[in-house]
Design a protein around this motif. Structure first.
Motif, PDB file in Angstrom:
ATOM      1  N   GLU A 141      50.810  31.886  42.575  1.00 31.74           N
ATOM      2  CA  GLU A 141      50.163  32.818  42.156  1.00 31.74           C
ATOM      3  C   GLU A 141      51.054  33.775  41.100  1.00 31.74           C
ATOM      4  O   GLU A 141      50.752  33.968  40.289  1.00 31.74           O
ATOM      5  N   THR A 142      52.301  33.851  41.576  1.00 39.98           N
ATOM      6  CA  THR A 142      53.157  34.502  40.645  1.00 39.98           C
ATOM      7  C   THR A 142      53.504  33.410  39.513  1.00 39.98           C
ATOM      8  O   THR A 142      53.591  34.194  38.271  1.00 39.98           O
ATOM      9  N   LEU A 143      53.586  32.495  39.404  1.00 41.88           N
ATOM     10  CA  LEU A 143      53.919  31.546  38.492  1.00 41.88           C
ATOM     11  C   LEU A 143      52.688  31.468  37.479  1.00 41.88           C
ATOM     12  O   LEU A 143      52.890  31.441  36.244  1.00 41.88           O
ATOM     13  N   ASN A 144      51.479  31.423  38.050  1.00 45.14           N
ATOM     14  CA  ASN A 144      50.364  31.307  37.383  1.00 45.14           C
ATOM     15  C   ASN A 144      50.239  32.694  36.357  1.00 45.14           C
ATOM     16  O   ASN A 144      49.838  32.617  35.233  1.00 45.14           O
ATOM     17  N   ALA A 145      50.485  33.865  37.352  1.00 47.65           N
ATOM     18  CA  ALA A 145      50.131  35.149  36.761  1.00 47.65           C
ATOM     19  C   ALA A 145      51.393  35.245  35.473  1.00 47.65           C
ATOM     20  O   ALA A 145      51.235  35.948  34.539  1.00 47.65           O
ATOM     21  N   SER A 146      52.477  34.692  35.791  1.00 48.38           N
ATOM     22  CA  SER A 146      53.604  34.725  34.782  1.00 48.38           C
ATOM     23  C   SER A 146      53.316  34.011  33.449  1.00 48.38           C
ATOM     24  O   SER A 146      53.521  34.350  32.438  1.00 48.38           O
ATOM     25  N   ASN A 147      52.875  32.796  33.779  1.00 44.35           N
ATOM     26  CA  ASN A 147      52.405  32.003  32.439  1.00 44.35           C
ATOM     27  C   ASN A 147      51.242  32.549  31.870  1.00 44.35           C
ATOM     28  O   ASN A 147      51.459  32.427  30.522  1.00 44.35           O
ATOM     29  N   GLU A 148      50.384  33.369  32.460  1.00 48.08           N
ATOM     30  CA  GLU A 148      49.243  33.719  31.720  1.00 48.08           C
ATOM     31  C   GLU A 148      49.647  34.952  30.860  1.00 48.08           C
ATOM     32  O   GLU A 148      49.312  35.222  29.881  1.00 48.08           O
ATOM     33  N   ALA A 149      50.537  35.926  31.417  1.00 52.18           N
ATOM     34  CA  ALA A 149      51.121  37.084  30.812  1.00 52.18           C
ATOM     35  C   ALA A 149      52.007  36.600  29.475  1.00 52.18           C
ATOM     36  O   ALA A 149      51.843  37.191  28.621  1.00 52.18           O
ATOM     37  N   THR A 150      52.571  35.413  29.653  1.00 52.70           N
ATOM     38  CA  THR A 150      53.454  34.927  28.529  1.00 52.70           C
ATOM     39  C   THR A 150      52.377  34.471  27.396  1.00 52.70           C
ATOM     40  O   THR A 150      52.517  34.823  26.270  1.00 52.70           O
ATOM     41  N   ASN A 151      51.501  33.611  28.001  1.00 56.20           N
ATOM     42  CA  ASN A 151      50.406  33.361  26.999  1.00 56.20           C
ATOM     43  C   ASN A 151      49.662  34.652  26.125  1.00 56.20           C
ATOM     44  O   ASN A 151      49.390  34.364  24.964  1.00 56.20           O
ATOM     45  N   GLU A 152      49.517  35.363  26.955  1.00 58.76           N
ATOM     46  CA  GLU A 152      48.934  36.840  26.378  1.00 58.76           C
ATOM     47  C   GLU A 152      49.837  37.556  25.470  1.00 58.76           C
ATOM     48  O   GLU A 152      49.373  37.759  24.406  1.00 58.76           O
ATOM     49  N   ALA A 153      51.080  37.350  25.878  1.00 62.41           N
ATOM     50  CA  ALA A 153      52.101  38.009  25.018  1.00 62.41           C
ATOM     51  C   ALA A 153      51.956  37.391  23.755  1.00 62.41           C
ATOM     52  O   ALA A 153      52.129  37.969  22.632  1.00 62.41           O
TER      53      ALA A 153
END
Length: 171
Positions: free
Chosen positions: A156-168
């Motif tokens: 879950e933290t990897l997925n959230a991190s990836n999603e935040a990166t994509n959003e950035a």
């Protein structure tokens, strides 16, 4: 820095899950005892209120992933060369976290119920007494605390991190 951050949030995520699992474990043991006093075969039911624990997990874990998103999004902007931009934790990311965390909580609790029902059915069929059935419940929660929470926290933290990166990058 992105990976170091993610690792720290993984530990925090797991730490937030621990007291909820401990509370759920106590409830399961109490309900096992109540059911065993009436009819031990009824122990193959839900030993805890899964909807309540879905909500507790959602409430405890969403802020961790939102904070992670803010940090990772800001780092991703820097990595992309945008030193002047400011990452905005927007509705899209928040919705992603809420939906994903809600689904994770349901799946985690459903898996716990399945594991409890399976092991209790085996114990009941073997004619085990209440003490042995309690040990079976303890074993399910011991494995959940050691292995399943780590797996979930990492995912879950990897997925959230990836999603935040994509959003950035979108920003």
């Amino acid at each position: 820095r992105l990976m170091r951050n993610q690792g720290a949030y993984e530990r925090n995520y797991k730490k937030k899950m621990k007291p909820i699992l401990e509370e759920q474990h106590k409830e399961a043991l109490n309900n096992l005892e109540v059911l065993a006093g009436k009819d031990i075969t009824k122990a193959q039911q839900k030993l805890f209120d899964d909807a309540a624990y879905d909500k507790l997990l959602l409430e405890a874990l969403t802020p961790v992933l939102e904070d992670l998103g803010e940090k990772q999004g800001a780092l991703a902007l820097q990595f992309a060369g945008d030193d002047e931009g400011e990452f905005i934790l927007n509705a899209r990311y928040r919705k992603y976290v809420e939906q994903r965390t809600g689904k994770m909580a349901q799946n985690f609790n459903n898996e716990t119920i399945d594991k409890l029902n399976k092991t209790l059915a085996e114990g009941i069929q073997a004619g085990e007494n209440l003490d042995k059935l309690r040990k079976r419940v303890d074993e399910v929660y011991g494995k959940a605390e050691r292995y399943r929470t780590l797996r979930v926290a990492r995912t879950e933290t990897l997925n959230a991190s990836n999603e935040a990166t994509n959003e950035a990058y979108r920003q």
